[in-house]
Design an enzyme around this catalytic site. Structure first.
Site, mmCIF file in Angstrom:
data_model
loop_
_atom_site.group_PDB
_atom_site.id
_atom_site.type_symbol
_atom_site.label_atom_id
_atom_site.label_comp_id
_atom_site.label_asym_id
_atom_site.label_seq_id
_atom_site.Cartn_x
_atom_site.Cartn_y
_atom_site.Cartn_z
ATOM 1 N N ARG A 207 5.020 2.550 0.488
ATOM 2 C CA ARG A 207 5.983 1.475 0.206
ATOM 3 C C ARG A 207 7.354 2.015 -0.181
ATOM 4 N NH1 ARG A 207 1.275 1.525 -2.035
ATOM 5 N NH2 ARG A 207 -0.310 0.008 -1.440
ATOM 6 N N LYS A 249 4.281 -13.181 3.915
ATOM 7 C CA LYS A 249 3.623 -13.339 2.611
ATOM 8 C C LYS A 249 4.514 -12.867 1.468
ATOM 9 C CE LYS A 249 1.060 -12.271 -0.968
ATOM 10 N NZ LYS A 249 1.397 -11.330 -2.053
#
Length: 314
Positions: A207, A249
């Site tokens: 990430r 999302k």
DNA sequence: GGCCAGGTGAAAC
DNA sequence: GTTTCACATGGC
């Protein structure tokens, strides 16, 4: 003069000195703590701290004694139960009121999402009573949910802690004694231009490149997070998904937990499972179903269902 | 030790 | 348009 002196003492030490003369030459000095007045009171039945702070919308609140400590803006803030209220102490009043969405009418919101008398939701609302949706800072929420991808809540909290400790600055302490270890969330400018190697100490894995992309786009004003407030939810979602690592999302979580778009309905693995097993609804049909079944605040319903599903397995 | 976690992007069909 | 897989890490 004396009043000014006392004000200064209160301001800097949060104590008042009571001088008692026993005679002309002898006196005693007693220190009397002055409780810091709360910045904000929210009725307890609309604010359960365990549920609100641990339901997966925020990752930086830590239990301390009978309350929670955290950071709002640049300030350390403490929340404690006080009779029928949650007393929130510290922080700038307007920032604190906004963060906790003090103006929200949770009686009306809960009544609205329960209009259909859906039995699963009614049960979830019952077990999650006191859950409230916060209005967290846009940038912090964006980064938090980039980090959330394919991750668990405990580890997300750890990564965010290390991010703040490494790249944030010490939070402004409460004069009642909360100090040092709380840090602000690092700014986009601080993270822009960093490399994945620079972020290695926070151990966020794949990430890291997404956080850096978000920082670069926000710091360069290619994406203006403030301006998203003026857009429709659909338009704002489209802008957010221009950032690498931000899909539908993550964008919906940012819209729900930061922009107060209570109609956003994030579809993670938990809620996808709930929708399929309890309602027989597939992921692609979930948005339409949720709006029809739970109404304009369906994002709040989502959070009750999410909390309920998780609490049954923990 | 293996499964899973508040997903996403890219490649392969 | 849909499916599949890699991506880092650590909690349980």
């Amino acid at each position: 003069m004396m009043c000014e002196f006392i004000n200064q003492v209160q301001k800097y030490y949060n104590h008042i000195y009571l001088i008692v003369y026993c005679s002309k030459s002898r006196y005693n000095i007693n220190m009397i703590p002055i409780p810091t007045p709360p910045t904000l009171l929210i009725p307890r039945r609309h604010f359960d701290m365990d549920i609100t702070f641990n339901c997966g919308q925020a990752f930086r609140w830590r239990k301390q004694d009978s309350g929670y400590i955290g950071v709002v803006g640049d300030h350390a803030v403490i929340c404690r139960y006080d009779d029928g209220n949650v007393a929130i102490t510290g922080g700038e009043p307007s920032q604190v009121a906004h963060y906790f969405d003090a103006a929200a009418d949770y009686d009306a919101i809960v009544a609205s999402i329960c209009t259909s008398r859906d039995p699963w939701l009614m049960q979830a609302v019952q077990s999650g009573m006191g859950l409230r949706i916060l209005r967290q800072p846009h940038w912090e929420t964006l980064c938090s949910f980039i980090i959330s991808a394919c991750n668990n809540i405990k580890r997300i909290s750890g990564i965010i802690d290390r991010l703040c400790l490494t790249f944030g600055k010490p939070a402004v302490a409460l004069n009642s004694g909360i100090t040092g270890h709380l840090h602000t969330f690092p700014t986009p400018q601080t993270l822009a231009g960093l490399t994945e190697l620079d972020l290695a100490p926070i151990r966020c894995g794949f990430r890291a490149k997404y956080l850096i992309d978000a920082a670069n786009k926000v710091a360069s004003e290619q994406i203006n997070l403030e301006a998203l407030q003026e857009l429709t939810t659909t338009e704002a979602r489209k802008v957010l998904t221009q950032i690498n690592g931000v899909g539908e999302k993550v964008a919906d979580c940012v819209l729900l937990f930061s922009y107060n778009r209570l109609e956003a309905f994030p579809k993670d693995v938990w809620i996808t499972r709930v929708m399929r097993e309890r309602y027989g609804v597939e992921r692609r049909d979930t948005d339409a179903f949720a709006l029809q079944r739970f109404g304009e605040y369906c994002g709040v319903a989502q959070q009750f269902l999410f909390h309920d599903a998780r609490s049954k397995t923990q």
